[in-house]
Design an enzyme around this catalytic site. Structure first.
Site, PDB file in Angstrom:
ATOM      1  N   ARG A 194       4.935  68.264 -20.206  1.00 10.90           N
ATOM      2  CA  ARG A 194       5.735  68.200 -19.103  1.00 10.90           C
ATOM      3  C   ARG A 194       6.623  67.152 -18.791  1.00 10.90           C
ATOM      4  O   ARG A 194       7.692  67.080 -18.504  1.00 10.90           O
ATOM      5  CB  ARG A 194       5.069  68.881 -17.731  1.00 10.90           C
ATOM      6  N   CYS A 236       3.857  63.355  -9.462  1.00 13.43           N
ATOM      7  CA  CYS A 236       3.562  64.655 -10.214  1.00 13.43           C
ATOM      8  C   CYS A 236       4.638  65.823 -10.225  1.00 13.43           C
ATOM      9  O   CYS A 236       5.714  65.321 -10.092  1.00 13.43           O
ATOM     10  CB  CYS A 236       2.250  64.728  -9.814  1.00 13.43           C
TER      11      CYS A 236
END
Length: 273
Positions: free
Chosen positions: A176, A231
């Site tokens: 990611r 995050c």
């Protein structure tokens, strides 16, 4: 007798030895947002109360300004304080947070307690190995009030101005971070200048946090005067914040909006690779 306060991690054995802790079950599943609450109803650590990520540990995704602030922005500080008062928080009471996901949601609650100025809070390190109960836990409300925050956070506009001048750490999985996949947010990639430290790398094969010396050795290259943690939505970043604090590397700064907020505005820069 004065008891030692736990401020980062606590073992199951240490939890069993505590007198009247406030225990918070933060178990959650992003793919099934009712799963954690169902599991709590089936069985939990005796005395534990359940906190739901969306309902209790996050606020509205869109602010009063009409702007999207990420999938799990911080809730109103006083509203969270009021919830903890109802659950019996008082000055000096040891709080223990836990989940069934390696601490990824419990760490968010840990950070938020510190945000309210409460230092005596720790995450249960590893799986609970004692009895469980399905009984609802009673609580005696208090008049506790939050105090000066023990932690800091930053908003998107301020972070944009400081890019390149702060150490930025992204807690998402490597694929990611590199922008190869993006299952949840508006665009793939990462915030320019960020380094990647997958939060699960804080854990050993046994599901517990790695020893302090090992964590410190791994995290020291990421330390700096100002370290901003992010995050996907400001949750697993708290796992890295906890690991660095436990390793004696400071408290760092949380960017609550994280990639979910950052990537929603096409005017903000994005990096890949």
């Amino acid at each position: 007798m004065t008891m030692t306060a736990f401020t980062t991690l606590i073992s199951p054995a240490e939890l069993r030895a505590l007198d009247d802790p406030l225990i918070l079950d933060c178990s959650f599943d992003l793919a099934d947002t009712a799963a954690g609450e169902r599991a709590h109803a089936t069985g939990h650590i005796p005395g534990a109360h359940y906190l739901h990520l969306d309902r209790d540990l996050a606020g509205p995704k869109t602010g009063a300004d009409g702007v999207f602030h990420g999938r799990h922005p911080l809730p109103d500080r006083e509203a969270f304080a009021a919830l903890l008062r109802r659950l019996g928080l008082r000055a000096g009471r040891q709080v223990v947070t836990y989940d069934a996901q390696g601490g990824m949601y419990a760490a968010r609650a840990w950070w938020m307690l510190r945000w309210l100025g409460h230092a005596e809070v720790a995450v249960l390190d590893g799986a609970w190995d004692g009895e469980r109960t399905a009984d609802l836990s009673a609580a005696t409300p208090t008049d506790w009030q939050p105090s000066e925050p023990l932690v800091k956070h930053i908003d998107a506009a301020t972070l944009l101005k400081q890019l390149g001048n702060v150490r930025l750490i992204d807690a998402r999985a490597a694929e990611r971070f590199r922008g190869e996949v993006e299952p949840l947010d508006m665009a793939a990639g990462h915030i320019p200048s960020a380094s990647n430290r997958f939060f699960k790398d804080n854990l050993g094969a046994d599901g517990r946090f790695k020893p302090v010396a090992q964590l410190r050795a791994e995290l020291l290259p990421l330390a700096a005067d100002t370290v901003v943690h992010q995050c996907g939505s400001g949750v697993t970043a708290c796992h890295n914040l906890l690991a660095m604090s436990h390793a004696g590397l400071g408290d760092g700064v949380l960017y609550p909006g994280s990639w979910s907020e950052w990537s929603a505005d096409p005017a903000r820069p994005i990096a890949k690779g």
